[in-house]
Write a protein that holds these residues in place. Structure first.
Motif, PDB file in Angstrom:
ATOM      1  N   ASP A 138      -5.294   1.915   9.844  1.00  0.00           N
ATOM      2  CA  ASP A 138      -4.406   2.907   9.005  1.00  0.00           C
ATOM      3  C   ASP A 138      -2.806   2.742   9.329  1.00  0.00           C
ATOM      4  N   PHE A 139      -1.965   3.039   8.454  1.00  0.00           N
ATOM      5  CA  PHE A 139      -0.666   3.103   8.651  1.00  0.00           C
ATOM      6  C   PHE A 139      -0.270   4.432   8.030  1.00  0.00           C
ATOM      7  N   TYR A 140       0.538   5.285   8.776  1.00  0.00           N
ATOM      8  CA  TYR A 140       0.896   6.342   8.122  1.00  0.00           C
ATOM      9  C   TYR A 140       2.655   6.839   8.213  1.00  0.00           C
ATOM     10  N   PHE A 141       2.948   7.493   7.229  1.00  0.00           N
ATOM     11  CA  PHE A 141       4.522   8.036   6.993  1.00  0.00           C
ATOM     12  C   PHE A 141       5.282   6.762   6.923  1.00  0.00           C
ATOM     13  N   LEU A 142       4.763   6.008   5.602  1.00  0.00           N
ATOM     14  CA  LEU A 142       5.431   5.000   4.909  1.00  0.00           C
ATOM     15  C   LEU A 142       6.642   5.484   4.132  1.00  0.00           C
ATOM     16  N   GLN A 143       7.646   4.682   4.120  1.00  0.00           N
ATOM     17  CA  GLN A 143       8.668   5.247   3.073  1.00  0.00           C
ATOM     18  C   GLN A 143       8.475   5.075   1.653  1.00  0.00           C
ATOM     19  N   PRO A 144       8.310   6.228   0.735  1.00  0.00           N
ATOM     20  CA  PRO A 144       8.119   6.009  -0.579  1.00  0.00           C
ATOM     21  C   PRO A 144       9.282   5.244  -1.264  1.00  0.00           C
ATOM     22  N   GLY A 145       8.481   4.517  -2.402  1.00  0.00           N
ATOM     23  CA  GLY A 145       9.589   3.639  -3.166  1.00  0.00           C
ATOM     24  C   GLY A 145       9.844   2.302  -2.462  1.00  0.00           C
ATOM     25  N   THR A 146       9.034   2.001  -1.681  1.00  0.00           N
ATOM     26  CA  THR A 146       8.931   0.695  -0.788  1.00  0.00           C
ATOM     27  C   THR A 146       8.041  -0.209  -0.968  1.00  0.00           C
ATOM     28  N   LYS A 147       8.332  -1.628  -1.268  1.00  0.00           N
ATOM     29  CA  LYS A 147       7.155  -2.303  -1.322  1.00  0.00           C
ATOM     30  C   LYS A 147       6.594  -2.903   0.028  1.00  0.00           C
ATOM     31  N   MET A 164       4.733   2.364  -2.100  1.00  0.00           N
ATOM     32  CA  MET A 164       4.527   3.562  -1.633  1.00  0.00           C
ATOM     33  C   MET A 164       4.842   4.831  -2.386  1.00  0.00           C
ATOM     34  N   LYS A 165       4.068   5.866  -2.658  1.00  0.00           N
ATOM     35  CA  LYS A 165       4.689   6.969  -3.295  1.00  0.00           C
ATOM     36  C   LYS A 165       4.708   8.097  -2.402  1.00  0.00           C
ATOM     37  N   ALA A 166       5.349   8.975  -2.675  1.00  0.00           N
ATOM     38  CA  ALA A 166       5.590  10.297  -1.913  1.00  0.00           C
ATOM     39  C   ALA A 166       4.185  10.976  -1.921  1.00  0.00           C
ATOM     40  N   ASN A 167       3.669  11.604  -0.673  1.00  0.00           N
ATOM     41  CA  ASN A 167       2.414  12.360  -0.845  1.00  0.00           C
ATOM     42  C   ASN A 167       1.276  11.421  -1.372  1.00  0.00           C
ATOM     43  N   PHE A 168       1.111  10.353  -1.040  1.00  0.00           N
ATOM     44  CA  PHE A 168       0.032   9.459  -1.741  1.00  0.00           C
ATOM     45  C   PHE A 168      -0.778   8.718  -0.635  1.00  0.00           C
ATOM     46  N   GLU A 169      -2.094   8.681  -0.663  1.00  0.00           N
ATOM     47  CA  GLU A 169      -2.933   7.974   0.190  1.00  0.00           C
ATOM     48  C   GLU A 169      -3.848   7.185  -0.683  1.00  0.00           C
ATOM     49  N   PHE A 170      -4.073   6.285  -0.062  1.00  0.00           N
ATOM     50  CA  PHE A 170      -5.228   5.163  -0.803  1.00  0.00           C
ATOM     51  C   PHE A 170      -5.959   4.342   0.318  1.00  0.00           C
ATOM     52  N   GLU A 171      -7.102   3.834  -0.261  1.00  0.00           N
ATOM     53  CA  GLU A 171      -8.016   3.020   0.824  1.00  0.00           C
ATOM     54  C   GLU A 171      -8.233   1.642  -0.066  1.00  0.00           C
ATOM     55  N   GLU A 172      -8.162   0.494   0.469  1.00  0.00           N
ATOM     56  CA  GLU A 172      -8.574  -0.729   0.083  1.00  0.00           C
ATOM     57  C   GLU A 172      -9.369  -1.288   0.700  1.00  0.00           C
ATOM     58  N   THR A 173     -10.307  -2.132  -0.053  1.00  0.00           N
ATOM     59  CA  THR A 173     -11.202  -3.162   0.541  1.00  0.00           C
ATOM     60  C   THR A 173     -10.755  -4.461   0.493  1.00  0.00           C
ATOM     61  N   TRP A 174     -10.959  -5.245   1.536  1.00  0.00           N
ATOM     62  CA  TRP A 174     -10.266  -6.523   1.628  1.00  0.00           C
ATOM     63  C   TRP A 174     -11.419  -7.605   1.947  1.00  0.00           C
TER      64      TRP A 174
END
Length: 120
Positions: A23-32, A70-80
């Motif tokens: 888990d990575f929390y509190f990432l900058q929105p608008g950043t790749k 990343m988008k503001a107030n956005f969560e997502f989960e990915e399977t890899w």
């Protein structure tokens, strides 16, 4: 697991849990962001290059093939599945140090040559 920015620099690093999640929390929105995983065989927390004299291979490195924006107030989960793509196709072109040349990207060189000769 490492979270990378667009210059291939490590932004954050975290070990994968026993549940095989990270888990990575509190990432900058608008950043790749890009994701890299390395198998830390000796559990020292850094990627090791190996040792030729001692016949020790470098630790394996895998890249998540997509960019995460990343988008503001956005969560997502990915399977890899780390073996879904061959190793040489995993690292996104945007963060490669040596970008592939446009002329080498042409898949069918005979069609390109025919175009240059005026034959279609």
């Amino acid at each position: 697991m490492q979270l990378l920015n667009s210059t291939d620099a490590v932004v954050r690093q975290q070990p994968v849990s026993n549940k095989k999640t990270c888990d990575f929390y509190f990432l900058q929105p608008g950043t790749k962001y890009y994701i890299r995983l390395f198998n830390d065989d000796n559990n020292n927390g850094v990627w090791d290059t190996g040792n030729y004299a001692n016949k020790i291979q470098p630790e394996e490195v895998f890249y998540f093939p997509k960019v995460w924006e990343m988008k503001a107030n956005f969560e997502f989960e990915e399977t890899w599945n780390i073996h879904a793509l061959p190793l040489d196709k995993q690292k996104p072109d945007e963060i490669k140090k040596q970008k592939p040349e446009e002329s080498k990207k042409i898949k069918d060189r005979n069609k390109e040559r025919a175009k240059k000769l005026g034959r279609t």
